[in-house]
Design a protein around this motif. Structure first.
Motif, PDB file in Angstrom:
ATOM      1  N   MET A   1       0.856  -1.176   0.000  1.00  9.61           N
ATOM      2  CA  MET A   1       0.000   0.000   0.000  1.00  9.61           C
ATOM      3  C   MET A   1       0.898   1.233   0.000  1.00  9.61           C
ATOM      4  N   PRO A   2       1.393   1.624  -1.184  1.00 11.22           N
ATOM      5  CA  PRO A   2       2.270   2.793  -1.241  1.00 11.22           C
ATOM      6  C   PRO A   2       1.513   4.097  -0.972  1.00 11.22           C
ATOM      7  N   THR A   3       2.124   4.934  -0.155  1.00 10.73           N
ATOM      8  CA  THR A   3       1.600   6.279   0.071  1.00 10.73           C
ATOM      9  C   THR A   3       2.231   7.190  -0.960  1.00 10.73           C
ATOM     10  N   VAL A   4       1.380   7.825  -1.760  1.00 12.46           N
ATOM     11  CA  VAL A   4       1.845   8.678  -2.846  1.00 12.46           C
ATOM     12  C   VAL A   4       2.048  10.110  -2.370  1.00 12.46           C
ATOM     13  N   LEU A   5       1.183  10.539  -1.455  1.00 14.52           N
ATOM     14  CA  LEU A   5       1.168  11.933  -1.028  1.00 14.52           C
ATOM     15  C   LEU A   5       0.568  11.993   0.361  1.00 14.52           C
ATOM     16  N   GLN A   6       1.049  12.931   1.166  1.00 16.11           N
ATOM     17  CA  GLN A   6       0.490  13.191   2.487  1.00 16.11           C
ATOM     18  C   GLN A   6       0.194  14.676   2.549  1.00 16.11           C
ATOM     19  N   VAL A   7      -1.067  15.029   2.784  1.00 14.68           N
ATOM     20  CA  VAL A   7      -1.463  16.436   2.921  1.00 14.68           C
ATOM     21  C   VAL A   7      -2.264  16.543   4.209  1.00 14.68           C
ATOM     22  N   GLY A   8      -1.699  17.235   5.193  1.00 12.07           N
ATOM     23  CA  GLY A   8      -2.371  17.327   6.487  1.00 12.07           C
ATOM     24  C   GLY A   8      -2.643  15.927   7.012  1.00 12.07           C
ATOM     25  N   PRO A   9      -3.887  15.659   7.417  1.00 15.32           N
ATOM     26  CA  PRO A   9      -4.210  14.343   7.982  1.00 15.32           C
ATOM     27  C   PRO A   9      -4.499  13.275   6.926  1.00 15.32           C
ATOM     28  N   TYR A  10      -4.417  13.637   5.647  1.00 16.61           N
ATOM     29  CA  TYR A  10      -4.828  12.730   4.573  1.00 16.61           C
ATOM     30  C   TYR A  10      -3.642  12.023   3.930  1.00 16.61           C
ATOM     31  N   SER A  11      -3.769  10.709   3.825  1.00 15.43           N
ATOM     32  CA  SER A  11      -2.803   9.894   3.090  1.00 15.43           C
ATOM     33  C   SER A  11      -3.439   9.485   1.776  1.00 15.43           C
ATOM     34  N   PHE A  12      -2.738   9.701   0.690  1.00 13.60           N
ATOM     35  CA  PHE A  12      -3.190   9.339  -0.651  1.00 13.60           C
ATOM     36  C   PHE A  12      -2.449   8.068  -1.032  1.00 13.60           C
ATOM     37  N   ILE A  13      -3.186   6.976  -1.203  1.00 10.68           N
ATOM     38  CA  ILE A  13      -2.567   5.665  -1.325  1.00 10.68           C
ATOM     39  C   ILE A  13      -3.138   4.858  -2.494  1.00 10.68           C
TER      40      ILE A  13
END
Length: 78
Positions: A1-13
């Motif tokens: 489950m790669p995390t592509v981006l982290q913005v504030g509390p949000y993980s984009f996976i």
């Protein structure tokens, strides 16, 4: 489950099992999870986010759409 981006509390996976589906991103915060299609950003699925937060997340997906699409293709087309 790669995390592509982290913005504030949000993980984009991504999930490795997403191969074969159209380009999309999962957005996770705590126990909430939403799926957004990237070709013409739209909500695919929601588990737990309230409407106002989905609107904020949708704007983030649109703002970072190019980065997310590139990451999708780098991961799944490699």
């Amino acid at each position: 489950m790669p995390t592509v981006l982290q913005v504030g509390p949000y993980s984009f996976i991504f999930f490795s099992s997403d191969r074969g589906e159209p380009a999309h991103i999962h957005v996770k915060r705590d126990r909430q999870l939403a799926k957004f299609w990237l070709d013409s950003v739209s909500l695919g699925k929601n588990r737990g986010f309230k409407d106002h937060e989905l609107n904020d997340i949708s704007r983030l997906v649109e703002e970072h759409e190019q980065i997310l699409l590139e990451a999708w293709h780098d991961y799944f087309d490699a």
